[in-house]
Scaffold this active site. Structure first.
Site, short mmCIF file in Angstrom:
data_model
loop_
_atom_site.label_atom_id
_atom_site.label_comp_id
_atom_site.label_asym_id
_atom_site.label_seq_id
_atom_site.Cartn_x
_atom_site.Cartn_y
_atom_site.Cartn_z
N HIS A 1 24.91 49.01 37.27
CA HIS A 1 25.04 48.40 38.59
C HIS A 1 24.02 49.08 39.56
O HIS A 1 23.48 48.35 40.33
CB HIS A 1 26.48 48.93 38.98
N LYS B 1 44.83 41.97 39.61
CA LYS B 1 43.94 42.86 38.35
C LYS B 1 44.40 43.87 38.31
O LYS B 1 44.75 44.68 39.42
CB LYS B 1 42.53 42.51 38.70
N ARG C 1 22.57 40.38 32.20
CA ARG C 1 22.26 41.16 31.07
C ARG C 1 21.89 40.25 29.87
O ARG C 1 20.99 40.54 28.98
CB ARG C 1 23.29 42.31 30.58
N SER D 1 31.16 48.28 32.32
CA SER D 1 32.28 48.90 32.75
C SER D 1 33.43 49.19 31.76
O SER D 1 33.85 50.38 31.41
CB SER D 1 32.93 48.68 34.16
O1 PNS Z 1 32.77 43.11 38.48
P1 PNS Z 1 33.44 41.88 38.18
O2 PNS Z 1 34.85 41.90 37.91
O3 PNS Z 1 32.69 40.78 37.27
O4 PNS Z 1 33.25 40.94 39.63
C1 PNS Z 1 33.90 39.90 40.01
C2 PNS Z 1 33.68 39.53 41.24
C3 PNS Z 1 34.53 40.72 42.23
C4 PNS Z 1 32.38 39.24 41.72
C5 PNS Z 1 34.60 38.19 41.67
O5 PNS Z 1 35.88 38.40 41.09
C6 PNS Z 1 34.92 38.02 43.32
O6 PNS Z 1 33.81 37.30 43.66
N1 PNS Z 1 35.87 38.16 43.65
C7 PNS Z 1 36.21 38.07 45.17
C8 PNS Z 1 37.11 36.78 45.34
C9 PNS Z 1 36.71 35.59 45.25
O7 PNS Z 1 35.90 35.23 46.15
N2 PNS Z 1 37.17 34.94 44.07
C10 PNS Z 1 36.15 33.38 43.95
C11 PNS Z 1 35.12 33.62 43.10
S1 PNS Z 1 34.11 31.96 43.09
#
Ligand code: PNS
Length: 161
Positions: free
Chosen positions: A18, A42, A91, A128
């Site tokens: 990250h 979550k 990645r 992670s």
């Molecule tokens: O590290 P991650 O868990 O892959 O990140 C996912 C993340 C946080 C980028 C995604 O879940 C997100 O954007 N969450 C915020 C809520 C949201 O906007 N959801 C709709 C996405 S189209």
């Protein structure tokens, strides 16, 4: 005009992969916000406060980078801050498959583009979820996460046993 990038994620916990992506984003954009997402549905190993604190320690001293919480939609967060882009690291093609729909949806909702950067191959195996599994089983996470994260992982799983 300053160009702002948002690097979103769960950061449970932040890894050196990250940090590499954040540095690359900062090399392109004037400012970067690491947006730590909180999703009530979550379950996380680290609390929101811990994830934010560890991210702050990980990027301490990197000019133009700050950490904030995104509790609603990322699209709203990016639009409110007039972000130039959302930046995500890739990645592998599997990451791309997961990210494609999200990037299109975020653009649909906000008009903000997602820019993908390729992380350093030395971190292409770092995730992670794997880091937590290694730490949970007493393995060595040196070189995968910042030192503060390694300490927090050791403490969390030692105390949790
Ligand atoms: O590290 P991650 O868990 O892959 O990140 C996912 C993340 C946080 C980028 C995604 O879940 C997100 O954007 N969450 C915020 C809520 C949201 O906007 N959801 C709709 C996405 S189209």
């Amino acid at each position: 005009m300053t160009h702002l990038a948002i690097c979103p994620g769960s950061f449970d916990p932040i890894t050196l992969g990250h940090v590499d992506v954040v540095r690359r984003a900062r090399s392109i954009f004037d400012e970067v916000i690491i947006a730590v997402a909180h999703n009530a549905k979550k379950s996380y190993v680290f609390s929101l406060d811990q994830r934010v604190a560890l991210a702050r320690q990980a990027v301490h001293g990197i000019d133009g980078v700050r950490v904030e919480v995104v509790s609603g939609l990322l699209a709203d967060f990016a639009k409110e801050r007039e972000a130039a882009a959302i930046v995500k690291g890739l990645r592998s093609s599997r990451d791309f498959d997961d990210e494609l729909a999200m990037s299109l949806m975020n653009r649909h909702l906000s008009g903000v583009e997602t820019v993908f950067v390729m992380g350093d191959p030395q971190f292409s195996h770092v995730a992670s979820s794997m880091v937590k599994d290694i730490a949970r089983h007493g393995g060595d996470v040196t070189g995968l996460v910042p030192d503060a994260v390694a300490t927090a992982l050791t403490r969390t799983f030692r105390d949790g046993r």
